[in-house]
Design a protein around this motif. Sequence first.
Motif, PDB file in Angstrom:
ATOM      1  N   LEU A  26     -32.466  19.885  43.777  1.00 50.28           N
ATOM      2  CA  LEU A  26     -31.871  20.572  42.405  1.00 50.28           C
ATOM      3  C   LEU A  26     -30.058  20.132  41.146  1.00 50.28           C
ATOM      4  O   LEU A  26     -30.644  20.269  40.675  1.00 50.28           O
ATOM      5  CB  LEU A  26     -31.627  21.703  43.053  1.00 50.28           C
ATOM      6  N   TYR A  27     -29.167  19.689  42.458  1.00 50.11           N
ATOM      7  CA  TYR A  27     -27.975  19.325  41.276  1.00 50.11           C
ATOM      8  C   TYR A  27     -28.905  17.919  40.395  1.00 50.11           C
ATOM      9  O   TYR A  27     -28.002  17.893  39.448  1.00 50.11           O
ATOM     10  CB  TYR A  27     -26.955  18.912  42.374  1.00 50.11           C
ATOM     11  N   ARG A  28     -28.762  17.229  41.113  1.00 47.12           N
ATOM     12  CA  ARG A  28     -29.587  15.990  40.872  1.00 47.12           C
ATOM     13  C   ARG A  28     -30.136  16.785  39.118  1.00 47.12           C
ATOM     14  O   ARG A  28     -30.049  15.446  38.693  1.00 47.12           O
ATOM     15  CB  ARG A  28     -29.846  14.705  41.495  1.00 47.12           C
ATOM     16  N   ARG A  29     -30.887  16.759  39.729  1.00 47.38           N
ATOM     17  CA  ARG A  29     -32.456  17.246  38.398  1.00 47.38           C
ATOM     18  C   ARG A  29     -31.464  18.254  37.151  1.00 47.38           C
ATOM     19  O   ARG A  29     -32.268  17.946  35.887  1.00 47.38           O
ATOM     20  CB  ARG A  29     -33.797  18.129  39.252  1.00 47.38           C
ATOM     21  N   ALA A  30     -30.595  18.932  37.965  1.00 45.82           N
ATOM     22  CA  ALA A  30     -29.905  19.947  36.776  1.00 45.82           C
ATOM     23  C   ALA A  30     -29.649  19.242  35.539  1.00 45.82           C
ATOM     24  O   ALA A  30     -28.566  18.887  35.256  1.00 45.82           O
ATOM     25  CB  ALA A  30     -29.181  20.579  37.228  1.00 45.82           C
ATOM     26  N   ALA A  31     -30.178  18.671  34.843  1.00 47.77           N
ATOM     27  CA  ALA A  31     -29.602  19.307  33.589  1.00 47.77           C
ATOM     28  C   ALA A  31     -27.954  19.729  33.211  1.00 47.77           C
ATOM     29  O   ALA A  31     -26.813  19.849  31.886  1.00 47.77           O
ATOM     30  CB  ALA A  31     -30.211  18.633  31.775  1.00 47.77           C
ATOM     31  N   CYS A  32     -28.560  20.975  32.845  1.00 48.68           N
ATOM     32  CA  CYS A  32     -27.151  21.907  33.153  1.00 48.68           C
ATOM     33  C   CYS A  32     -26.799  22.771  33.627  1.00 48.68           C
ATOM     34  O   CYS A  32     -27.695  23.818  34.725  1.00 48.68           O
ATOM     35  CB  CYS A  32     -27.898  23.116  31.186  1.00 48.68           C
ATOM     36  N   ILE A  33     -25.772  22.533  34.680  1.00 51.28           N
ATOM     37  CA  ILE A  33     -24.844  23.558  35.454  1.00 51.28           C
ATOM     38  C   ILE A  33     -24.223  24.649  34.957  1.00 51.28           C
ATOM     39  O   ILE A  33     -23.044  24.821  34.366  1.00 51.28           O
ATOM     40  CB  ILE A  33     -24.569  23.038  36.384  1.00 51.28           C
ATOM     41  N   PHE A  34     -24.102  25.683  35.619  1.00 51.03           N
ATOM     42  CA  PHE A  34     -23.065  27.153  35.527  1.00 51.03           C
ATOM     43  C   PHE A  34     -22.760  26.987  37.010  1.00 51.03           C
ATOM     44  O   PHE A  34     -22.818  27.284  38.174  1.00 51.03           O
ATOM     45  CB  PHE A  34     -23.514  27.846  35.195  1.00 51.03           C
ATOM     46  N   CYS A  35     -20.921  27.152  37.195  1.00 54.88           N
ATOM     47  CA  CYS A  35     -19.973  26.372  38.025  1.00 54.88           C
ATOM     48  C   CYS A  35     -19.149  27.744  37.887  1.00 54.88           C
ATOM     49  O   CYS A  35     -18.250  27.396  36.772  1.00 54.88           O
ATOM     50  CB  CYS A  35     -19.973  25.049  38.263  1.00 54.88           C
ATOM     51  N   TYR A  36     -19.321  28.386  39.318  1.00 51.35           N
ATOM     52  CA  TYR A  36     -17.683  29.105  38.907  1.00 51.35           C
ATOM     53  C   TYR A  36     -16.225  28.202  39.743  1.00 51.35           C
ATOM     54  O   TYR A  36     -16.661  26.618  39.798  1.00 51.35           O
ATOM     55  CB  TYR A  36     -17.377  30.008  40.058  1.00 51.35           C
ATOM     56  N   VAL A  37     -15.391  28.316  38.820  1.00 49.54           N
ATOM     57  CA  VAL A  37     -14.491  27.395  38.392  1.00 49.54           C
ATOM     58  C   VAL A  37     -13.049  28.276  40.088  1.00 49.54           C
ATOM     59  O   VAL A  37     -12.869  29.168  40.454  1.00 49.54           O
ATOM     60  CB  VAL A  37     -13.326  27.159  37.826  1.00 49.54           C
ATOM     61  N   SER A  38     -13.350  26.987  41.116  1.00 50.36           N
ATOM     62  CA  SER A  38     -12.744  28.080  42.555  1.00 50.36           C
ATOM     63  C   SER A  38     -11.410  27.910  42.995  1.00 50.36           C
ATOM     64  O   SER A  38     -10.323  27.377  42.007  1.00 50.36           O
ATOM     65  CB  SER A  38     -12.569  26.866  43.677  1.00 50.36           C
ATOM     66  N   THR A  39     -10.697  29.114  43.014  1.00 46.46           N
ATOM     67  CA  THR A  39      -9.459  29.390  43.548  1.00 46.46           C
ATOM     68  C   THR A  39      -8.726  28.871  44.928  1.00 46.46           C
ATOM     69  O   THR A  39      -9.454  27.985  45.185  1.00 46.46           O
ATOM     70  CB  THR A  39      -9.014  31.191  43.905  1.00 46.46           C
ATOM     71  N   PRO A  40      -7.464  28.148  45.258  1.00 45.78           N
ATOM     72  CA  PRO A  40      -7.347  27.965  46.105  1.00 45.78           C
ATOM     73  C   PRO A  40      -7.892  28.837  47.685  1.00 45.78           C
ATOM     74  O   PRO A  40      -8.212  28.197  48.434  1.00 45.78           O
ATOM     75  CB  PRO A  40      -5.913  27.759  46.480  1.00 45.78           C
ATOM     76  N   GLN A  41      -8.181  30.188  48.003  1.00 48.66           N
ATOM     77  CA  GLN A  41      -9.254  30.365  48.832  1.00 48.66           C
ATOM     78  C   GLN A  41     -10.496  30.130  48.691  1.00 48.66           C
ATOM     79  O   GLN A  41     -10.933  30.582  49.704  1.00 48.66           O
ATOM     80  CB  GLN A  41      -8.900  31.408  47.985  1.00 48.66           C
ATOM     81  N   GLU A  42     -11.410  29.825  48.060  1.00 49.06           N
ATOM     82  CA  GLU A  42     -12.316  29.581  47.923  1.00 49.06           C
ATOM     83  C   GLU A  42     -12.830  28.167  47.642  1.00 49.06           C
ATOM     84  O   GLU A  42     -12.772  26.923  48.052  1.00 49.06           O
ATOM     85  CB  GLU A  42     -13.306  29.816  45.883  1.00 49.06           C
ATOM     86  N   ILE A  43     -14.503  27.806  48.122  1.00 50.82           N
ATOM     87  CA  ILE A  43     -15.024  26.878  48.528  1.00 50.82           C
ATOM     88  C   ILE A  43     -14.698  26.031  46.979  1.00 50.82           C
ATOM     89  O   ILE A  43     -15.422  26.131  45.953  1.00 50.82           O
ATOM     90  CB  ILE A  43     -16.624  26.729  48.762  1.00 50.82           C
ATOM     91  N   ASP A  44     -14.229  24.821  47.261  1.00 49.32           N
ATOM     92  CA  ASP A  44     -13.854  24.318  45.976  1.00 49.32           C
ATOM     93  C   ASP A  44     -14.570  23.540  45.346  1.00 49.32           C
ATOM     94  O   ASP A  44     -15.897  22.532  45.881  1.00 49.32           O
ATOM     95  CB  ASP A  44     -12.838  23.114  46.684  1.00 49.32           C
ATOM     96  N   THR A  45     -14.426  23.649  43.877  1.00 48.59           N
ATOM     97  CA  THR A  45     -15.646  23.326  43.073  1.00 48.59           C
ATOM     98  C   THR A  45     -15.332  22.107  42.162  1.00 48.59           C
ATOM     99  O   THR A  45     -15.850  21.811  41.784  1.00 48.59           O
ATOM    100  CB  THR A  45     -16.725  24.226  42.066  1.00 48.59           C
ATOM    101  N   HIS A  46     -13.884  22.034  42.035  1.00 49.28           N
ATOM    102  CA  HIS A  46     -13.038  21.029  41.493  1.00 49.28           C
ATOM    103  C   HIS A  46     -14.161  19.332  41.123  1.00 49.28           C
ATOM    104  O   HIS A  46     -14.059  18.894  40.623  1.00 49.28           O
ATOM    105  CB  HIS A  46     -11.969  20.840  41.403  1.00 49.28           C
ATOM    106  N   ALA A  47     -14.837  19.158  42.442  1.00 50.28           N
ATOM    107  CA  ALA A  47     -14.904  17.886  42.244  1.00 50.28           C
ATOM    108  C   ALA A  47     -16.265  17.882  41.939  1.00 50.28           C
ATOM    109  O   ALA A  47     -17.162  17.050  41.376  1.00 50.28           O
ATOM    110  CB  ALA A  47     -15.025  17.025  43.791  1.00 50.28           C
ATOM    111  N   ILE A  48     -17.680  18.703  42.030  1.00 52.36           N
ATOM    112  CA  ILE A  48     -18.726  19.345  41.543  1.00 52.36           C
ATOM    113  C   ILE A  48     -18.528  19.296  40.260  1.00 52.36           C
ATOM    114  O   ILE A  48     -19.420  19.053  39.496  1.00 52.36           O
ATOM    115  CB  ILE A  48     -18.806  20.256  42.092  1.00 52.36           C
ATOM    116  N   LEU A  49     -17.423  20.094  39.579  1.00 55.35           N
ATOM    117  CA  LEU A  49     -17.500  20.308  37.981  1.00 55.35           C
ATOM    118  C   LEU A  49     -16.753  18.901  37.274  1.00 55.35           C
ATOM    119  O   LEU A  49     -17.219  18.460  36.532  1.00 55.35           O
ATOM    120  CB  LEU A  49     -16.132  21.018  37.109  1.00 55.35           C
ATOM    121  N   ARG A  50     -16.254  17.728  37.840  1.00 55.61           N
ATOM    122  CA  ARG A  50     -15.412  17.041  37.550  1.00 55.61           C
ATOM    123  C   ARG A  50     -16.574  15.484  37.804  1.00 55.61           C
ATOM    124  O   ARG A  50     -17.088  14.925  36.779  1.00 55.61           O
ATOM    125  CB  ARG A  50     -14.760  15.949  38.095  1.00 55.61           C
ATOM    126  N   HIS A  51     -17.411  15.598  38.814  1.00 60.46           N
ATOM    127  CA  HIS A  51     -18.926  14.833  38.983  1.00 60.46           C
ATOM    128  C   HIS A  51     -19.611  15.113  38.164  1.00 60.46           C
ATOM    129  O   HIS A  51     -21.010  14.313  37.077  1.00 60.46           O
ATOM    130  CB  HIS A  51     -19.415  14.885  40.287  1.00 60.46           C
TER     131      HIS A  51
END
Length: 176
Positions: A26-51
């Motif tokens: 699902l991620y690999r096929r997605a051309a456009c993603i909408f992703c939350y930017v995590s706070t220190p308390q949440e599941i970290d999304t910074h690596a997903i966004l950078r990737h």
Amino acid sequence: MRAAQSLEQKRETGRQITGQVLASALYRRAACIFCYVSTPQEIDTHAILRHALAAGKMVCVPLCGARGEMSARRICAFDELHAGAYGILEPEDTAAEVAPAQIDLVIAPALACDRQGYRLGYGGGYYDRFLCRTDAACMALCAEARLLDRLPHEPFDRRCQWVITERRVLRTDEEQ
């Protein structure tokens, strides 16, 4: 439960969930993603966004406005984000808005999820209102320990078709 996790446990859970997301078709096929930017308390999304940015995907992040509304704003680099309300990283309000119809995948935060795809957020309803406006697949990121059999939900609550934990990728519409 979330506060009881050690910093190292939280980091490892985040690394494993990131791996699950990046390996998903699902991620690999997605051309456009909408992703939350995590706070220190949440599941970290910074690596997903950078990737996603490095992979050339169109990347959108939330910009919250008045009356509980949230828009998808495009970023081209992680350093375009700045601390906004509540210290949450967000884009400038001049960042290009992306129509919900353009989005292929929404990655949503969750304090907890159930096996039907309902998520417990922070009570503002931002994601429920946003998800009504898009046909994109929705993936909630949730620690396995907070994946429950059932959560209470209201008629306006929107289900996520996928719940990603450090141990599994759960397709919720197959669980019905």
